[in-house]
Scaffold this active site. Sequence first.
Site, PDB file in Angstrom:
ATOM      1  N   HIS A 119       0.849  -1.248  -0.066  1.00  7.15           N
ATOM      2  CA  HIS A 119       0.153  -0.117  -0.039  1.00  7.15           C
ATOM      3  C   HIS A 119       0.829   1.153  -0.043  1.00  7.15           C
ATOM      4  O   HIS A 119       0.319   2.516  -0.012  1.00  7.15           O
ATOM      5  CB  HIS A 119      -0.944  -0.306   1.312  1.00  7.15           C
ATOM      6  CG  HIS A 119      -2.018   0.984   1.395  1.00  7.15           C
ATOM      7  ND1 HIS A 119      -2.149   2.065   2.227  1.00  7.15           N
ATOM      8  CD2 HIS A 119      -3.166   1.214   0.366  1.00  7.15           C
ATOM      9  CE1 HIS A 119      -3.148   2.567   1.930  1.00  7.15           C
ATOM     10  NE2 HIS A 119      -3.675   2.066   0.991  1.00  7.15           N
ATOM     11  N   LYS A 129       3.273   4.492  -1.094  1.00  4.98           N
ATOM     12  CA  LYS A 129       3.412   5.333  -1.876  1.00  4.98           C
ATOM     13  C   LYS A 129       4.724   6.106  -1.730  1.00  4.98           C
ATOM     14  O   LYS A 129       4.961   6.993  -1.083  1.00  4.98           O
ATOM     15  CB  LYS A 129       2.347   6.437  -2.174  1.00  4.98           C
ATOM     16  CG  LYS A 129       0.940   5.941  -2.114  1.00  4.98           C
ATOM     17  CD  LYS A 129       0.148   5.758  -0.733  1.00  4.98           C
ATOM     18  CE  LYS A 129      -1.217   5.541  -0.747  1.00  4.98           C
ATOM     19  NZ  LYS A 129      -1.621   4.133  -0.729  1.00  4.98           N
ATOM     20  N   ASP A 134      17.192  10.854  -7.423  1.00  3.54           N
ATOM     21  CA  ASP A 134      18.572  11.456  -7.174  1.00  3.54           C
ATOM     22  C   ASP A 134      18.848  11.393  -5.679  1.00  3.54           C
ATOM     23  O   ASP A 134      19.538  12.482  -5.256  1.00  3.54           O
ATOM     24  CB  ASP A 134      18.594  12.701  -8.010  1.00  3.54           C
ATOM     25  CG  ASP A 134      18.724  12.546  -9.417  1.00  3.54           C
ATOM     26  OD1 ASP A 134      18.861  11.598 -10.010  1.00  3.54           O
ATOM     27  OD2 ASP A 134      18.634  13.714 -10.111  1.00  3.54           O
ATOM     28  N   HIS A 171      -9.257  11.181   2.020  1.00  2.00           N
ATOM     29  CA  HIS A 171      -8.268  10.186   1.827  1.00  2.00           C
ATOM     30  C   HIS A 171      -6.917  10.517   2.806  1.00  2.00           C
ATOM     31  O   HIS A 171      -6.119   9.363   2.836  1.00  2.00           O
ATOM     32  CB  HIS A 171      -7.969   9.749   0.401  1.00  2.00           C
ATOM     33  CG  HIS A 171      -7.406   8.467   0.117  1.00  2.00           C
ATOM     34  ND1 HIS A 171      -6.178   8.199  -0.394  1.00  2.00           N
ATOM     35  CD2 HIS A 171      -7.647   7.098   0.465  1.00  2.00           C
ATOM     36  CE1 HIS A 171      -5.702   7.110  -0.561  1.00  2.00           C
ATOM     37  NE2 HIS A 171      -6.729   6.390   0.098  1.00  2.00           N
ATOM     38  N   LYS A 231      -3.931  10.793   5.280  1.00  2.00           N
ATOM     39  CA  LYS A 231      -3.896  10.169   6.596  1.00  2.00           C
ATOM     40  C   LYS A 231      -2.818  11.029   7.314  1.00  2.00           C
ATOM     41  O   LYS A 231      -1.698  11.011   6.968  1.00  2.00           O
ATOM     42  CB  LYS A 231      -3.213   8.924   6.201  1.00  2.00           C
ATOM     43  CG  LYS A 231      -3.995   7.706   5.523  1.00  2.00           C
ATOM     44  CD  LYS A 231      -3.642   7.744   4.064  1.00  2.00           C
ATOM     45  CE  LYS A 231      -3.971   6.554   3.312  1.00  2.00           C
ATOM     46  NZ  LYS A 231      -5.700   6.509   3.258  1.00  2.00           N
ATOM     47  N   ASP A 253       0.182  18.554  19.144  1.00  2.00           N
ATOM     48  CA  ASP A 253       0.464  19.899  19.781  1.00  2.00           C
ATOM     49  C   ASP A 253       1.201  20.903  19.060  1.00  2.00           C
ATOM     50  O   ASP A 253       2.219  21.729  19.612  1.00  2.00           O
ATOM     51  CB  ASP A 253       1.219  19.409  21.133  1.00  2.00           C
ATOM     52  CG  ASP A 253       0.738  18.616  22.214  1.00  2.00           C
ATOM     53  OD1 ASP A 253      -0.370  18.838  22.085  1.00  2.00           O
ATOM     54  OD2 ASP A 253       1.410  18.304  22.983  1.00  2.00           O
TER      55      ASP A 253
END
Length: 479
Positions: free
Chosen positions: A221, A223, A228, A397, A399, A404
Amino acid sequence: MDVATIAVLIHISIEILVIMRVILRPHRQPTSRLAWIVVVVTLPVLGILAYLLLGEVNIGRRRVARMQKVFERLPKLSCKICPEEAFQTQIPDKHDHLFRVGCSISGYSPVGGNTAQLMADSNATIDRMVEDIDSAEEHVHLLFYIWLPDHNGCKIMDALKRAAARGVKCRAMADDLGSRTLIKSSFWNEMKAAGVHTAVALPIGNPLLRPFMGRIDLRNHRKIVVIDHSLTYCGSQNCADPEFLVKPKYAPWVDAVIRFEGPVARQNQHLFISDWMTQVDEDLSALLETPIPPAEAGFPAQVIGTGPTVRFSAMPEMFESLIHSARRELVITTPYYVPDESMQDALCATAYRGVDTKIIFPARNDSRIVGAASHSYYEELLEAGVKIYEYEGGLLHTKSLTLDGEVTLIGSANMDRRSFDLNYENNILFYDSALTEKVRERQQEYLASSKEVTAEAVAAWSIARRFWNNTIAMLGPVL
């Protein structure tokens, strides 16, 4: 003894053996054991088959052995015991323990000298990635769970082909289930023909035989984009248009991605290379030896990579450590919320001790099952003082977790059992008030497009709705 009696005795024996396996299986919560025993007993044949196919986190012995060999070959980025000098990175004592938890998961110590920018939206993220790929000089590494052959997906593919044409080493990996549309299309072959090296993460193979070699629903899952050595992206966005044509009625998909420059890119590189070498016979370990000079000024950050072959309960431990550490404010955005008991208790306890605790969900969830399970937890959260909001501007979507106004966790992991136990995920934890403020501003934009869920509204839910929500949540340990 007749045939029917023998058949019954055989079935009972198999049932007992499966129940014993459920009880003896390590790293399983008591509620999960009990739920599976109920399934096996009440559904005599289907329950046994369900457990054998879906009841255990089994990625396959061959895959595990290959992954172990890969990790043995790769250079270690930091000491597993997290030496004191690795933590001299401007992290105050009050947050030091959070990064130690992260280090215990992936073995990556926090590294200072990073700079970053929060991307404006999904299209801006793709445009900036294309710009960076067009400027690449040595290599481009990409890994996506979902990569679609739509407008944005093709823009990335075209940029990779241009980079490969000028001699840049381009490696692109996509999950076999999430990106099956692209992998089976002509676009995938066109990339390979143009000189882009491609790989499929966790290939399914024969779907009828796959369950006997490991669970079919264990997915990559992550991404990850690394360019470089010193440039990386991290966030929730797949390589696709926000209209997300595979589920258009929930569009737009609303994501957040941060573009990082600095030593933390090496840790994302390590994750990518470990995934790549697991599928491809190409030794990329030398790429992890290239020094990355830190910026003259920058903040400390740390990659946290989790998955079914990483320590059990790693991702929930990270979430709960952050939740328990909040002193003034905790803001969370997640599309999927199916917590274990300790995480639900942690959120409630945080609100009870006076922390301003907010959690933002999408108003319309693309998974009816997960949406129902999430709703079952609303009443308890609201009673504790957690403020719940439902975003109405599309499918939220993103996450993200901000703590604080100083610490942020952003990445691919949801607060559900799939991200906890079944998916390979990547997140970045960082300490920086200025960048955290940017993330807070984004979260505030979500709040402005959200409707607050009240205790009165939840109390007004019908008995049928409550029964559905609670029944689905009760099945959470077996989902």
